[in-house]
Design an enzyme around this catalytic site. Sequence first.
Site, PDB file in Angstrom:
ATOM      1  N   ASP A   1      -9.059   2.284   1.888  1.00 43.46           N
ATOM      2  CA  ASP A   1      -8.018   3.310   1.739  1.00 43.46           C
ATOM      3  C   ASP A   1      -8.656   4.621   1.301  1.00 43.46           C
ATOM      4  OD1 ASP A   1      -4.904   3.892   1.226  1.00 43.46           O
ATOM      5  OD2 ASP A   1      -6.083   4.794  -0.387  1.00 43.46           O
TER       6      ASP A   1
ATOM      7  N   TYR B   1      -9.725  13.451  -0.754  1.00 39.61           N
ATOM      8  CA  TYR B   1     -10.792  12.841  -1.547  1.00 39.61           C
ATOM      9  C   TYR B   1     -12.143  13.447  -1.150  1.00 39.61           C
ATOM     10  CZ  TYR B   1      -7.155   9.311  -2.380  1.00 39.61           C
ATOM     11  OH  TYR B   1      -5.981   8.667  -2.695  1.00 39.61           O
TER      12      TYR B   1
ATOM     13  N   TYR C   1      -2.120   1.636  -6.437  1.00 40.45           N
ATOM     14  CA  TYR C   1      -3.301   2.372  -6.869  1.00 40.45           C
ATOM     15  C   TYR C   1      -3.299   2.531  -8.384  1.00 40.45           C
ATOM     16  CZ  TYR C   1      -0.684   6.877  -7.240  1.00 40.45           C
ATOM     17  OH  TYR C   1       0.187   7.883  -7.584  1.00 40.45           O
TER      18      TYR C   1
ATOM     19  N   ARG D   1      -7.500   4.271 -13.984  1.00 41.37           N
ATOM     20  CA  ARG D   1      -8.661   5.147 -13.809  1.00 41.37           C
ATOM     21  C   ARG D   1      -9.808   4.773 -14.759  1.00 41.37           C
ATOM     22  NH1 ARG D   1      -5.541  10.769 -12.065  1.00 41.37           N
ATOM     23  NH2 ARG D   1      -3.700   9.676 -11.291  1.00 41.37           N
TER      24      ARG D   1
ATOM     25  N   LYS E   1     -14.397  -0.047 -21.043  1.00 43.87           N
ATOM     26  CA  LYS E   1     -15.646   0.697 -21.215  1.00 43.87           C
ATOM     27  C   LYS E   1     -15.440   1.999 -21.978  1.00 43.87           C
ATOM     28  CE  LYS E   1     -17.674  -1.185 -16.972  1.00 43.87           C
ATOM     29  NZ  LYS E   1     -18.150  -0.857 -15.597  1.00 43.87           N
TER      30      LYS E   1
ATOM     31  N   ARG F   1     -10.138  12.543 -16.325  1.00 45.24           N
ATOM     32  CA  ARG F   1      -9.634  11.502 -17.226  1.00 45.24           C
ATOM     33  C   ARG F   1      -9.611  11.945 -18.683  1.00 45.24           C
ATOM     34  NH1 ARG F   1     -13.380   6.707 -15.064  1.00 45.24           N
ATOM     35  NH2 ARG F   1     -14.817   8.490 -15.003  1.00 45.24           N
TER      36      ARG F   1
ATOM     37  N   GLY G   1     -11.476   0.908  -6.838  1.00 42.20           N
ATOM     38  CA  GLY G   1     -12.544   1.830  -6.513  1.00 42.20           C
ATOM     39  C   GLY G   1     -13.906   1.271  -6.893  1.00 42.20           C
TER      40      GLY G   1
ATOM     41  N   GLN H   1     -20.391  -2.659  -8.500  1.00 45.76           N
ATOM     42  CA  GLN H   1     -18.953  -2.578  -8.780  1.00 45.76           C
ATOM     43  C   GLN H   1     -18.149  -3.178  -7.629  1.00 45.76           C
ATOM     44  OE1 GLN H   1     -18.269   1.593  -9.490  1.00 45.76           O
ATOM     45  NE2 GLN H   1     -19.088   1.543 -11.573  1.00 45.76           N
TER      46      GLN H   1
END
Length: 333
Positions: free
Chosen positions: A52, A57, A220, A225, A231, A244, A294, A300
């Site tokens: 997606d 982006y 989404y 985010r 973390k 963020r 993501g 990841q």
Amino acid sequence: MEYRKLGNTNLQLSAITYGAFAIGGNMWGGTEKKEAIDSIHASLDRGVTTIDTAPFYGFGLSEEMIGEAIKGKDRSAIQLLTKFGLVWDGSNKGKGEYFFDAEAGGKKLPIYKYASKANVIKELEESLQRLGTDYVDLLQLHWPDNSTPISETMEALELLIQQGKVRAAGVSNYSVTQMKEADRTLHLTSNQVSYSMLNRSIENDLVPYAQETNTGIIVYSPMERGLLTGKYFKESKLKDNDHRNGYFGQFDLEKVKAFLQAIEPIAQNKKASLSQLVLRWTTLQPRISVVLAGARNAQQAIENAATMDLSFGSDELRFIDQQLEKLSVPVTQ
């Protein structure tokens, strides 16, 4: 990997879908091309067949990298989802609805929501070129545009489906009222919306509507985010241009931290990360079709794909719901 039928179509999407916002770089503190392409390859190798993206982006960069990553691969085995309706280059000539100012090359760039018929067609052609394909599996309106009649936007999507350039049409961030109006012209395949352990408002209206109309829900920001990875509480320093810094301010961070500490033992017992636990929980919620995850590097991506290997017992799910109640997040009955 698990594959799920999207709404009223024959599209089979991977339950974990590769979300390509972060690799675009804008609003995420930049990007690294090789690592981004490696993350796409790692996803595909592990059964994440759905990607997606959107023109916004990276102002086309995300789509371009995806096009490069899938070049030479079996296109029929990959589902490409992209969007339209956010304009930044002035091609709308003052038309549309002002949205916000984005940062580009150290300068502010006005972003407009613009979904006229002509612009829908124009944007798709540009996306096809960047992606290196002659069709997309799902084309979605990125944000509602109050300056363009919904029927006009839907007519453009219907035309593109008839031309074979789009297999199915959806929207993103639409209310149920807007979806009902759109359905007078074209039945929408899906609605892509924000949904997470910390944001479950769609359970009140969109989820029941999707059930009644056989409409898919693409999720989404399931990790908010990155906040729900945990973390942030261990490595809280973000780059100054990372959006963020402001986004996380909407949450009671002390409560979120306590919640993550409470559920982390479940992940540890399964030799999984908090991210995997949160993603898997999200895929199990009623009427959720697929969940975007993501990845900015191969590791990841591998971790995201392995999410679907996790299973939960009823006691574990009940415990998670009990902890969510302490966050004042409503629990589905």
